[in-house]
Design a protein around this motif. Structure first.
Motif, short mmCIF file in Angstrom:
data_model
loop_
_atom_site.label_atom_id
_atom_site.label_comp_id
_atom_site.label_asym_id
_atom_site.label_seq_id
_atom_site.Cartn_x
_atom_site.Cartn_y
_atom_site.Cartn_z
N GLU A 11 -6.04 1.94 15.37
CA GLU A 11 -6.99 0.94 14.88
C GLU A 11 -7.61 1.39 13.57
O GLU A 11 -7.70 0.63 12.60
N GLY A 14 -5.03 1.25 10.80
CA GLY A 14 -4.85 -0.14 10.39
C GLY A 14 -5.97 -0.59 9.48
O GLY A 14 -5.75 -1.28 8.47
N GLU A 15 -7.20 -0.20 9.85
CA GLU A 15 -8.37 -0.55 9.04
C GLU A 15 -8.28 0.14 7.68
O GLU A 15 -8.54 -0.47 6.64
N GLY A 17 -5.54 1.09 6.17
CA GLY A 17 -4.47 0.40 5.43
C GLY A 17 -4.98 -0.90 4.82
O GLY A 17 -4.62 -1.25 3.68
N GLY A 18 -5.77 -1.63 5.57
CA GLY A 18 -6.35 -2.88 5.06
C GLY A 18 -7.24 -2.63 3.85
O GLY A 18 -7.21 -3.36 2.85
N HIS A 19 -8.05 -1.56 3.94
CA HIS A 19 -8.92 -1.21 2.82
C HIS A 19 -8.11 -0.76 1.60
O HIS A 19 -8.44 -1.09 0.46
N LYS A 21 -5.09 -1.75 0.90
CA LYS A 21 -4.48 -2.96 0.34
C LYS A 21 -5.50 -3.72 -0.50
O LYS A 21 -5.20 -4.18 -1.60
N SER A 22 -6.72 -3.84 -0.01
CA SER A 22 -7.78 -4.52 -0.76
C SER A 22 -8.09 -3.76 -2.06
O SER A 22 -8.31 -4.36 -3.12
N ASN A 25 -5.34 -4.44 -4.54
CA ASN A 25 -5.51 -5.77 -5.11
C ASN A 25 -6.63 -5.78 -6.15
O ASN A 25 -6.51 -6.39 -7.22
#
Length: 119
Positions: A11, A14-15, A17-19, A21-22, A25
């Motif tokens: 978890e 994943g969090e 990885g999301g950060h 990715k953001s 971007n």
């Protein structure tokens, strides 16, 4: 049942990885924005440079056009001075014709003497 350590780790990964990715971007947007701003500044600088070069060329052409008139003014002034000098010499000859003849004769004699000594 409570989540296991492995599930918690997944978890959090994943969090993360999301950060990431953001963040990627956001970095891409920042680079695009910086490139756009730099491009705008480059276009503005190029336009200003062209305008200054154009103004310089126009000023140079104007100076070239005026140079003929300035040369004519200088020539006219020189001709006026020459006329004044001839008039002054004519007045002197009228006032003292004998002295003028003597000076002209002496000058001619000196020039002839110099010319013969060079041969």
């Amino acid at each position: 049942m409570s989540p296991t350590n492995t599930e918690n780790m997944k978890e959090h990964l994943g969090e993360a990885g999301g950060h990431l990715k953001s963040a990627a971007n956001a970095a891409g947007s920042a680079v695009k924005g910086a490139a756009g701003a730099a491009g705008d500044e480059l276009r503005l600088g190029k336009a200003q440079m062209k305008a200054e070069l154009s103004d310089s060329a126009l000023a140079g052409l104007a100076a070239a056009e005026l140079s003929g008139a300035a040369a004519k003014e200088q020539m006219d002034a020189l001709m006026d001075k020459g006329k004044d000098l001839v008039d002054s010499a004519a007045d002197l000859i009228r006032e003292r014709p004998l002295a003028s003849f003597g000076v002209a004769f002496a000058a001619g004699w000196i020039i002839a003497k110099l010319a013969r000594s060079n041969d």
